[in-house]
Design a protein around this motif. Structure first.
Motif, PDB file in Angstrom:
ATOM      1  N   GLY A 100       0.421  -1.109  -0.137  1.00  0.00           N
ATOM      2  CA  GLY A 100      -0.311   0.213  -0.321  1.00  0.00           C
ATOM      3  C   GLY A 100       0.811   0.984  -0.233  1.00  0.00           C
ATOM      4  N   LYS A 101       0.059   2.208   0.176  1.00  0.00           N
ATOM      5  CA  LYS A 101       0.552   4.074  -0.282  1.00  0.00           C
ATOM      6  C   LYS A 101       1.529   3.874   0.940  1.00  0.00           C
ATOM      7  N   GLN A 102       2.623   4.355   1.110  1.00  0.00           N
ATOM      8  CA  GLN A 102       3.462   4.929   2.456  1.00  0.00           C
ATOM      9  C   GLN A 102       2.982   6.526   2.746  1.00  0.00           C
ATOM     10  N   PRO A 103       2.985   6.553   3.508  1.00  0.00           N
ATOM     11  CA  PRO A 103       2.060   7.774   4.716  1.00  0.00           C
ATOM     12  C   PRO A 103       3.365   8.936   3.816  1.00  0.00           C
ATOM     13  N   GLU A 104       4.936   9.021   3.532  1.00  0.00           N
ATOM     14  CA  GLU A 104       5.061  10.051   3.792  1.00  0.00           C
ATOM     15  C   GLU A 104       5.005  10.239   1.880  1.00  0.00           C
ATOM     16  N   GLU A 105       4.839   9.331   0.980  1.00  0.00           N
ATOM     17  CA  GLU A 105       4.335   9.311  -0.143  1.00  0.00           C
ATOM     18  C   GLU A 105       3.470  10.001  -1.095  1.00  0.00           C
ATOM     19  N   SER A 106       3.406  11.032  -1.973  1.00  0.00           N
ATOM     20  CA  SER A 106       1.959  11.841  -2.446  1.00  0.00           C
ATOM     21  C   SER A 106       1.688  11.263  -3.308  1.00  0.00           C
ATOM     22  N   TRP A 107       0.355  11.310  -3.353  1.00  0.00           N
ATOM     23  CA  TRP A 107      -0.196  10.928  -4.853  1.00  0.00           C
ATOM     24  C   TRP A 107       0.138  10.842  -5.789  1.00  0.00           C
ATOM     25  N   LYS A 108       0.149  12.687  -5.877  1.00  0.00           N
ATOM     26  CA  LYS A 108       1.148  12.999  -7.355  1.00  0.00           C
ATOM     27  C   LYS A 108       2.275  11.720  -7.829  1.00  0.00           C
ATOM     28  N   GLU A 109       3.496  12.088  -6.595  1.00  0.00           N
ATOM     29  CA  GLU A 109       4.438  10.697  -6.858  1.00  0.00           C
ATOM     30  C   GLU A 109       3.461   9.195  -7.212  1.00  0.00           C
ATOM     31  N   LEU A 110       3.077   8.710  -6.626  1.00  0.00           N
ATOM     32  CA  LEU A 110       2.499   7.126  -6.807  1.00  0.00           C
ATOM     33  C   LEU A 110       2.172   7.523  -8.679  1.00  0.00           C
ATOM     34  N   ALA A 111       1.226   8.452  -8.716  1.00  0.00           N
ATOM     35  CA  ALA A 111       0.353   8.173 -10.094  1.00  0.00           C
ATOM     36  C   ALA A 111       1.901   8.104 -11.009  1.00  0.00           C
ATOM     37  N   ARG A 112       2.457   9.620 -10.745  1.00  0.00           N
ATOM     38  CA  ARG A 112       3.895   9.337 -11.908  1.00  0.00           C
ATOM     39  C   ARG A 112       4.892   7.890 -11.888  1.00  0.00           C
ATOM     40  N   ASP A 113       4.861   7.402 -10.572  1.00  0.00           N
ATOM     41  CA  ASP A 113       5.229   6.236 -11.087  1.00  0.00           C
ATOM     42  C   ASP A 113       4.237   4.308 -11.601  1.00  0.00           C
ATOM     43  N   ILE A 114       3.093   4.783 -11.506  1.00  0.00           N
ATOM     44  CA  ILE A 114       2.536   4.154 -12.174  1.00  0.00           C
ATOM     45  C   ILE A 114       2.689   4.545 -13.059  1.00  0.00           C
ATOM     46  N   ARG A 115       2.851   5.616 -14.425  1.00  0.00           N
ATOM     47  CA  ARG A 115       2.959   5.405 -15.110  1.00  0.00           C
ATOM     48  C   ARG A 115       4.210   5.372 -15.762  1.00  0.00           C
ATOM     49  N   GLN A 116       5.351   5.267 -14.652  1.00  0.00           N
ATOM     50  CA  GLN A 116       6.876   5.327 -15.481  1.00  0.00           C
ATOM     51  C   GLN A 116       6.845   3.297 -15.256  1.00  0.00           C
ATOM     52  N   ALA A 117       6.258   2.648 -14.421  1.00  0.00           N
ATOM     53  CA  ALA A 117       6.352   1.409 -14.715  1.00  0.00           C
ATOM     54  C   ALA A 117       5.583   0.762 -15.432  1.00  0.00           C
ATOM     55  N   GLY A 118       4.695   1.689 -16.145  1.00  0.00           N
ATOM     56  CA  GLY A 118       3.955   0.653 -17.634  1.00  0.00           C
ATOM     57  C   GLY A 118       2.902   1.326 -17.579  1.00  0.00           C
TER      58      GLY A 118
END
Length: 197
Positions: free
Chosen positions: A158-176
């Protein structure tokens, strides 16, 4: 004009299929077999379609919904939920060919305790899902289920408290994964967590 709605599409799909003698009878007012759900979606999207024709996208979309937890299938007669990992073993690209939708789960050796069981979806849930899914543009990949699938792969805890949703959206895009807004991702993850996904 399409005179079908989710209820009538399911009813039409139910009347198309003959129930094999080896398959348990289902209360049609309460439950929908997976083959009926797939055909119901296809009929809503393509109302002029002969009942014996099909579009593979409908089967892929139902399987993807099961894999992502947007639809919950249970074992008929036991009402025990068939968990998402059971469906995730099947490739959505070949959803029609693998025949998981045509009655009891068998011949794959991957279903474990669910081998030989008949999966069904509660009729109200099926109709609600169909009303949303049928209006989705055909041929365009569903962003949210794909994004959630990638999210589960790159963040299994799951999402870590220190991560932002913007960072996660970017990571998803970078992971394909697909390009998805951080607001949509946040809502989808919360909804998935509420459903126990």
């Amino acid at each position: 004009m399409n005179s079908l709605n989710p209820k009538s599409a399911i009813d039409r799909a139910k009347s198309f299929f003959d129930t094999p003698s080896s398959e348990p009878l289902v209360d049609d007012m309460l439950w929908v077999r997976l083959r009926e759900l797939c055909l119901g979606l296809d009929l809503l999207r393509h109302p002029d379609l002969p009942d014996d024709a099909y579009h593979p996208e409908a089967y892929s979309d139902v399987l993807t919904a099961l894999q992502c937890g947007h639809l919950i299938a249970v074992v008929h007669g036991q009402n025990s939920t068939i968990p998402r990992p059971t469906w995730q073993r099947l490739p959505a690209q070949t959803a029609f060919e693998s025949m998981w939708w045509n009655g009891s789960l068998f011949d794959f050796g991957e279903y474990g305790a669910f081998e030989g069981k008949l999966p069904v979806v509660a009729r109200g849930e099926a109709q609600s899902w169909l009303s949303v899914e049928a209006s989705r543009k055909v041929g365009r990949p569903a962003k949210v289920p794909h994004a959630l699938e990638v999210y589960d792969q790159i963040r299994p805890m799951g999402k870590q408290p220190e991560e932002s949703w913007k960072e996660l959206a970017r990571d998803i895009r970078q992971a394909g994964g697909p390009t998805i807004s951080h607001e949509t991702l946040s809502r989808a993850v919360r909804e998935q967590e509420k459903r126990g996904g």
